[in-house]
Design a protein around this motif. Structure first.
Motif, short mmCIF file in Angstrom:
data_model
loop_
_atom_site.label_atom_id
_atom_site.label_comp_id
_atom_site.label_asym_id
_atom_site.label_seq_id
_atom_site.Cartn_x
_atom_site.Cartn_y
_atom_site.Cartn_z
N GLY A 1 0.73 -1.26 -0.07
CA GLY A 1 0.20 -0.09 0.05
C GLY A 1 0.77 1.21 -0.03
N GLU B 1 -2.76 6.27 -1.75
CA GLU B 1 -4.29 6.46 -1.71
C GLU B 1 -5.12 6.11 -3.07
N ASN B 2 -4.18 5.56 -3.99
CA ASN B 2 -4.64 5.11 -5.13
C ASN B 2 -5.05 3.65 -5.19
N ALA B 3 -5.97 3.11 -5.74
CA ALA B 3 -6.57 1.93 -5.44
C ALA B 3 -6.20 1.19 -6.88
N ASP C 1 -3.53 -2.58 1.53
CA ASP C 1 -4.20 -0.96 1.73
C ASP C 1 -4.34 -0.52 0.31
N ASN C 2 -5.61 -0.40 -0.03
CA ASN C 2 -6.05 0.51 -1.13
C ASN C 2 -5.32 -0.65 -2.63
N GLY D 1 -8.73 -0.22 3.64
CA GLY D 1 -9.01 0.83 2.45
C GLY D 1 -9.92 0.12 1.49
N ARG D 2 -9.57 0.72 0.14
CA ARG D 2 -10.51 0.08 -1.07
C ARG D 2 -10.03 -1.11 -1.73
N THR D 3 -9.41 -1.96 -0.63
CA THR D 3 -8.92 -3.13 -1.29
C THR D 3 -9.98 -4.02 -1.69
N SER E 1 -14.38 -0.64 4.51
CA SER E 1 -14.16 0.01 3.37
C SER E 1 -13.69 -1.20 2.32
#
Length: 687
Positions: A228, A231-233, A255-256, A285-287, A308
């Motif tokens: 991770g 902030e980018n997935a 993470d993400n 995160g957005r994982t 999330s």
């Protein structure tokens, strides 16, 4: 192979196989196949469209990554490291850094223990590199590797990276990792032993993507594998067949991460040791994570997700675990990105204890390759030889080191024989696909020999014949294109593409194509062993097109059924002629399909060659997808011998051609199946 109709000598029917309740279908996620040449075609094993590698390049340097590291993206066609460059052997830190940071591609063999100075230093790695330990001898002590932004096409393999630990368990001062990646892409981390570092064993950070981490041992560490720091997935990672043992956290932590595919990993926390797990696999995160067929033993909080993240969990085993064990949300289907095969979760601990970490067969072969010979073949004259047989002829009799024959793309209309006095031969195509290099001829059993001494017979019709032990073929098409329709007056239409009559024969990433009697898997004598391992391949034919007395495993392959020369659909996949007391054919994790009529093909019949009633033919088909072409009663008699007197069975097959156990369709019990696996067939040979 001719079917004999003489009067047989029958034996008492044995009853070792039983019928019973239907068994569970193989776990979801097994290999999915298309029509012939689809799933295992050019995109399955990406290879650079370059000239043949220099003579010094070892055979394993051609290995390419699976999983997300194999996906074509960002201008990179899979991950194959320094395969197209020179092979160098290093024993000092200065030499390792010299070649790791070079602009040119290299295969860098670490042939000893290299102490990193100053301690904690992370050696910078440039693109297009393979860094591999020589057998189990390659150790990096007190430091690791760093892959910066834009670095791509890197393989780190078969190394032990250890002991940068500074005495503080939750070390906040020393960011000393075994492997750190910041913005890299297309990286394959495979068969390493990573342990006892100051910070992480693996850190995949800052949008690093298209990474595959496979068959590693990760142990004796706090922050094990973090993913991770973004902030980018956008990152895509595959993590499979890794053994996490006595690691406190980040096993891994994601993470993400856009797509995190974890399967067949073993997370082990033994009671009473100085390290206690905090948590196992973590999605935050957005994982989007898919977690399949892994084994968790004694782990606290084995699977954790935050609100999330999306985490799909299936087929896993949890033994003695406690605390959070979570899932939820919609993730993704890994099969839309690449092909893969799942091992049973229950088999994972034993599989990884024996198979994870550095292997003596990797890296160490570089010295043997240099001491042996590399022979190049090309139709256009750019190689040393213009035919494959001429290259085989140049291998010295009684050779003790491997001779590698590298065959450039093209169609080679010839017959090839590797005689018994030339062991340790590898024949490999150098094209981007197994379809690029074709060895083909059209002899049939009834074809007259040019010298007038008779006809070739079934075995003699082979386009490619292997009589030497320790043989390997890969990335080739071997074909017999005998035209049955135009040769109806010929007596003997058996036309073999590939014949083996040797022990320890490895066949990988091949197309073996013909009609009747395509693939003859034999032995050098009735009392001689003949083990064959065929994987990731296509075998195409119609009548008895896999036959012989060898002990053979056909794994993760496609058996494609063809119509006969007159357009009819009828045939037999196997015709084993196994000697009593030996193993026959094991077809596992395969697909049987083809453009033929429904219910028109048998899986096999017993071939008692020469009417020999002492033979004990065997075919087991397990964990395989069967198309509707397979008959409901998949076994049949041959030459007056009943299949019921021999060894024919199924286990956990699926697809429209599969069926439950009954009198004419015996299935193995679960207990019987444990002794009918690849290791049982191959014994002490581990190809």
């Amino acid at each position: 192979m001719r079917e004999l109709h003489g009067k047989p000598r029958h034996r008492r029917r044995r009853t070792a196989l039983v019928t019973g309740a239907p068994l569970a279908v193989a776990a979801a996620g097994a290999l999915v196949y298309g029509t012939a040449f689809g799933a295992f075609g050019e995109d399955a094993e990406p290879r650079a469209a370059a000239a043949p590698a220099p003579a010094a390049a070892p055979a394993w340097a051609d290995d390419a990554a699976d999983g997300f590291a194999s996906v074509h993206a960002q201008g990179q066609k899979g991950t194959y490291g320094g395969r197209d460059g020179k092979t160098v052997t290093v024993r000092t830190l200065a030499d390792l850094e010299k070649y790791a940071t070079a602009r040119e591609p290299y295969v860098i063999v670490v042939a000893g223990t290299i102490a990193v100075d100053p301690k904690g230093k992370e050696i910078k790695v440039a693109s297009d590199k393979t860094i591999v330990g020589a057998g189990t001898a390659g150790h990096i002590v007190g430091g690791g590797f760093f892959l910066g932004r834009g670095v791509h096409n890197v393989i780190i393999r078969n190394l032990t990276i250890r002991d940068a630990y500074r005495g503080t368990w939750n070390d906040k001062e020393h960011d000393w990792d075994a492997i750190q990646m910041d913005g890299a892409h297309h990286v394959w981390i495979d068969h390493n032993d990573l342990r006892h570092m100051a910070d992480g064993l693996i850190d995949s950070r800052k949008d690093t993507t298209h990474v595959t981490v496979s068959w590693n041992r990760l142990s004796d560490n706090n922050k094990t594998f973090g993913i991770g720091w973004t902030e980018n997935a956008t990152a895509d990672l595959t993590i499979h067949h890794n053994w996490f043992r006595e690691t406190e956290q980040r096993n891994p932590s994601t993470d993400n991460v856009a797509h995190a595919h974890l399967y067949n990993n073993y997370l082990q926390d033994d009671a009473g040791t100085r390290i206690t797990s905090s948590y196992g696999s973590y999605a935050r995160g957005r994982t989007k994570m898919v977690l399949e067929n892994s084994y968790f033993k004694g782990v606290n909080n084995p699977v954790v997700k935050d609100s999330s993240a999306a985490l799909v969990r299936r087929g896993n085993v949890f033994s003695g675990t406690s605390g959070r064990n979570e899932s939820g949300g919609t993730a993704f289907d890994p099969k839309t990105y690449y092909k893969y095969a799942l091992d049973r979760a229950a088999d994972v601990p034993a599989l990884l204890k024996s198979g994870a970490g550095p292997r003596s067969s990797l890296g160490a072969a570089a010295g043997a390759r240099a001491a042996g010979r590399v022979l190049t073949v090309a139709k256009d004259g750019s190689g040393r030889y213009t035919s494959v047989q001429k290259a085989v002829d140049a291998v010295p009799a009684g050779n003790t080191s491997r001779a590698v024959i590298r065959v450039a793309p093209g169609t080679y209309r010839e017959t090839v024989e590797v005689p018994a006095n030339k062991p340790h031969v590898t024949v490999e195509g150098t094209g981007s696909s197994r379809k690029d290099t074709v060895i083909v001829f059209n002899n049939a059993a009834g074809t007259p020999k040019p010298d007038g001494s008779g006809t070739y017979g079934t075995g003699g019709s082979a386009t490619f014949a292997v009589e030497a032990d320790d043989f390997t073929a890969r990335n080739l098409t071997v074909s017999n294109d005998f035209d049955e329709a135009r040769n109806q007056k010929l007596d003997g239409h058996q036309a073999v593409a590939l014949r083996t009559a040797a022990d320890r024969v490895r066949l990988d990433s091949l197309i073996v194509s013909g009609d009747q009697d395509t693939l003859l898997l034999d032995t050098a004598g009735k009392d001689r062993p003949g083990r064959v391992h065929l994987t990731n391949s296509y075998v195409i034919g119609n009548t008895d097109f896999v036959f012989g007395r060898a002990t053979a495993v056909i794994d993760k392959s496609v058996l494609t059924l063809k119509k006969r020369w007159d357009g009819t659909s009828a045939g037999y996949v196997t015709a084993p002629s196994t000697a009593a007391g030996r193993k026959g054919f094991l077809i596992t994790r395969c697909t049987v399909n083809g453009d033929v009529a429904a219910r028109s093909f048998h899986l096999g019949r017993p071939w008692h060659a020469g009417g020999d009633a002492t033979l004990d033919p065997q075919t087991t088909v397990r964990d395989t997808v069967l198309s509707a072409a397979i008959k409901p009663g998949p076994w049949t008699d041959m030459g007056g011998f009943s299949w019921k007197d021999d060894r024919f069975a199924e286990y956990r097959n699926s697809g429209p051609g599969a069926g439950g156990p009954r009198g004419d369709r015996p299935h193995l019990t679960d207990a019987q199946a444990t002794s009918q696996e690849t290791a049982d067939w191959l014994g002490d040979w581990k190809p």
